[in-house]
Design a protein around this motif. Structure first.
Motif, PDB file in Angstrom:
ATOM      1  N   ILE A 413       2.248   5.761   4.919  1.00 13.66           N
ATOM      2  CA  ILE A 413       1.184   5.276   5.800  1.00 13.66           C
ATOM      3  C   ILE A 413       0.256   6.423   6.179  1.00 13.66           C
ATOM      4  CG2 ILE A 413       0.675   4.117   7.985  1.00 13.66           C
ATOM      5  CD1 ILE A 413       3.564   2.980   7.850  1.00 13.66           C
ATOM      6  N   ILE A 414       0.829   7.562   6.519  1.00 13.19           N
ATOM      7  CA  ILE A 414       0.026   8.732   6.884  1.00 13.19           C
ATOM      8  C   ILE A 414      -0.871   9.138   5.726  1.00 13.19           C
ATOM      9  CG2 ILE A 414       0.169  11.208   7.391  1.00 13.19           C
ATOM     10  CD1 ILE A 414       2.616  10.584   9.132  1.00 13.19           C
ATOM     11  N   LYS A 415      -0.337   9.080   4.513  1.00 11.72           N
ATOM     12  CA  LYS A 415      -1.106   9.403   3.308  1.00 11.72           C
ATOM     13  C   LYS A 415      -2.355   8.512   3.227  1.00 11.72           C
ATOM     14  CE  LYS A 415      -0.456   8.657  -1.701  1.00 11.72           C
ATOM     15  NZ  LYS A 415      -0.923   9.883  -2.333  1.00 11.72           N
ATOM     16  N   SER A 465     -10.396  -3.501   6.714  1.00  8.27           N
ATOM     17  CA  SER A 465      -9.471  -4.569   6.320  1.00  8.27           C
ATOM     18  C   SER A 465      -8.053  -4.016   6.157  1.00  8.27           C
ATOM     19  CB  SER A 465      -9.933  -5.182   4.995  1.00  8.27           C
ATOM     20  OG  SER A 465      -8.904  -5.971   4.426  1.00  8.27           O
ATOM     21  N   ASN A 466      -7.078  -4.846   6.491  1.00 12.86           N
ATOM     22  CA  ASN A 466      -5.674  -4.473   6.339  1.00 12.86           C
ATOM     23  C   ASN A 466      -5.074  -4.986   5.026  1.00 12.86           C
ATOM     24  OD1 ASN A 466      -5.352  -3.022   8.714  1.00 12.86           O
ATOM     25  ND2 ASN A 466      -4.870  -4.847   9.919  1.00 12.86           N
ATOM     26  N   LYS A 467      -5.927  -5.396   4.101  1.00 16.68           N
ATOM     27  CA  LYS A 467      -5.458  -5.987   2.845  1.00 16.68           C
ATOM     28  C   LYS A 467      -4.412  -5.125   2.149  1.00 16.68           C
ATOM     29  CE  LYS A 467      -7.144  -7.460  -1.704  1.00 16.68           C
ATOM     30  NZ  LYS A 467      -8.340  -7.620  -2.570  1.00 16.68           N
ATOM     31  N   ILE A 472       1.329  -1.436   2.268  1.00  8.63           N
ATOM     32  CA  ILE A 472       1.829  -0.065   2.375  1.00  8.63           C
ATOM     33  C   ILE A 472       2.755   0.074   3.573  1.00  8.63           C
ATOM     34  CG2 ILE A 472       1.109   2.317   2.875  1.00  8.63           C
ATOM     35  CD1 ILE A 472      -1.443   1.687   1.192  1.00  8.63           C
ATOM     36  N   VAL A 473       2.381  -0.505   4.698  1.00  4.60           N
ATOM     37  CA  VAL A 473       3.206  -0.446   5.910  1.00  4.60           C
ATOM     38  C   VAL A 473       4.544  -1.147   5.659  1.00  4.60           C
ATOM     39  CG1 VAL A 473       3.434  -1.276   8.285  1.00  4.60           C
ATOM     40  CG2 VAL A 473       1.289  -0.233   7.533  1.00  4.60           C
TER      41      VAL A 473
END
Length: 554
Positions: A413-415, A465-467, A472-473
């Protein structure tokens, strides 16, 4: 006579080295010395009850910046319950203003500096074998007047006893050990700068002591030596010994990276992965600020050695920065953070300058316009280069780094977010401000919510967008936490019939009591390897060991 050697640790997993030294240094004397350990999270009432229950003649407190205020209150309560119980204080927090501390607190005695020999003489005095005024290193109160005995010289390392008992239960504890006392450097913020020279235990004695920890299968041994590698021959002998042991015990060392020698790095290359952990005090990457604190080293030298250790791929590194140093402004600290982040250590510790009693940093406070709390832990409030408000911003960054970067559980997520910001600092600052706006700093949130924060942050703060981020999360979450009962915001769009069909195909090869099936709408592996966001249906199995398997041809 009974003395209760009392420690108030900062966490339950910690163990107090000082009280163990005192007990074992006097175990041949005719008195009862008992160790009692608490934490700063224990209720005052419980600590008081446990102490009074022991019916001690003397309560000896080990005092530090994190516990001195609590200890002062407990001592006061002890006297109110039983005025006949005497109070003895020792430790770094009472060693530089011993007379003043004793004058302003209840109790009869304070040990200044190294405690073993002074404590032993104190016990001899209580047993009627010495006069009170003969106990060097002791301050005492009589008729509300404080008296100070002759100072005590530093003891020989040969006299130091091993602090742990053969039958002691050290499971689930961080065990502390020192192979040397003192520091060759004179950093202004550190108490080690007040004494000069380094004293070492005999190497054969050290190796024998370390076998005790190995045989007891201690999880983590943390060396408290201020600069472990200041004596190359000594450090290499210990590292070589530990490298060749068959053990799962991990050993933590505080080192000065810039003085690492080629032969030391060559030796360390042989260490089993996870055997050693290094803490490196960078403090700042601004060389001028390093001079202001009496650190005569360049960041480039530190970085070179840290990267050499990193290249070995077998030693975790913990790098420290300190905010509020003399001459460093907000922009300089930002640069220090970004410089250090570029190294990608396993852990980044952002600390805030503490002007400790007895440190030469206090003497320079006016010179650099330093205002600091007069209360423990004496933390910096502002300087002529950085404001209180700016330090508060850095505290938000510190919390984000500690929770998200240092946990090592949010790497993917950080990436994703690092690529959206010009500098790493900007990301952690923005995330910290979002936490503040949403009120997360003022309430307890669970592990699941720490992941959901990223989706809200991306949507509400970055307006994006969180698409892809949702996928990933979810993938990141599944590699660390329970696979079943996913929260609604992390569930995939795989319906029951599709799931049943895939499981039927795989049932002979995989047990679904041990594996969890998940569907993703993007190619996660392509993103991990090449940073490419590609829409593609993929399937993965996650097992109970936080491992995953990509399923092809489904």
């Amino acid at each position: 006579m009974k003395v209760l050697l009392t420690a108030v640790d900062s966490k339950f997993i910690h163990s107090n080295l000082a009280v163990r030294y005192l007990k074992n240094f006097t175990k041949d004397l005719d008195y009862e010395g008992k160790i009692k350990e608490f934490t700063i999270n224990d209720r005052e009432g419980r600590i008081l009850e446990e102490i009074i229950k022991e019916k001690p003649d003397v309560v000896a407190f080990s005092t530090y910046i994190w516990n001195v205020e609590l200890i002062s209150r407990i001592a006061n309560l002890i006297k109110r319950v039983d005025s006949n119980i005497e109070i003895l204080y020792g430790g770094p927090e009472v060693s530089f203003d011993s007379r003043s501390f004793l004058q302003n607190n209840v109790g009869e005695y304070v040990i200044e500096g190294e405690g073993e020999k002074t404590y032993r003489d104190f016990i001899l005095y209580k047993l009627g074998k010495m006069k009170l005024e003969e106990v060097r290193g002791l301050h005492y109160k009589a008729n509300e007047i404080v008296h100070s005995n002759e100072k005590r010289p530093l003891m020989s390392m040969e006299e130091i006893v091993f602090p742990y008992e053969e039958g002691e239960d050290l499971s689930n504890k961080i065990v502390y050990y020192e192979a040397s006392r003192g520091c060759p450097f004179n950093c202004k913020y550190c108490l080690s700068s007040t004494s000069h020279g380094v004293r070492f235990l005999d190497i054969d004695r050290v190796l024998k002591d370390l076998m005790y920890f190995i045989n007891k299968k201690v999880r983590l041994v943390k060396f408290v030596d201020r600069t472990f590698n200041c004596n190359s021959k000594f450090a290499m002998a210990i590292w070589d010994f530990l490298i060749n042991q068959d053990t799962n015990t991990q050993f933590h060392f505080e080192i000065s990276a810039d003085i690492l020698k080629p032969q030391e790095i060559e030796l360390l290359a042989n260490a089993p992965k996870g055997r050693f952990r290094f803490e490196v005090g960078v403090q700042t990457t601004n060389d001028e600020v390093l001079r202001n604190i009496n650190r005569f080293v360049n960041f480039s030298d530190i970085k070179e050695k840290v990267l050499e250790i990193d290249a070995l791929r077998n030693i975790d590194q913990h790098l420290d920065l300190i905010a509020g140093l003399p001459g460093e402004d907000y922009e300089s600290f930002e640069n220090s953070f970004n410089d250090m982040y570029e190294i990608r250590p396993e852990e980044i510790q952002l600390g805030f300058l503490k002007l400790l009693k007895g440190s030469s940093m206090r003497e320079d406070a006016d010179k650099y316009g330093m205002e600091y709390s007069p209360y423990p832990p004496y933390e910096i409030l502002k300087t002529d280069k950085i404001s209180y408000e700016e330090l508060l911003k850095l505290k938000k960054v510190e919390e984000m780094v500690d929770k998200y970067y240092n946990s090592q559980k949010f790497k993917l997520i950080i990436k994703y977010f690092e690529e959206k910001f010009d500098k790493p600092f900007d990301f952690y600052y923005s995330l910290g401000m979002f936490f503040e706006e949403q009120g997360y700093f003022n309430k307890n949130i669970g592990n699941v919510e720490y992941y959901k924060v990223f989706l809200d942050f991306n949507e509400l703060a970055l307006k994006e967008s969180n698409k892809y981020l949702k996928e990933i999360v979810r993938f990141n979450y599944l590699t660390y936490y329970k696979k079943r009962g996913l929260p609604d915001f992390l569930r995939s769009e795989m319906d029951r019939e599709e799931e049943k069909s895939i499981k039927e195909k795989l049932r002979e090869e995989y047990s679904f009591k041990e594996h969890h099936l998940e569907k993703f709408s993007m190619n996660i592996e392509l993103y991990m390897s090449k940073d490419e966001l590609v829409e593609e249906t993929t399937y993965y199995l996650f097992n109970n060991n936080n491992e995953y398997i990509k399923l092809d041809n489904i």
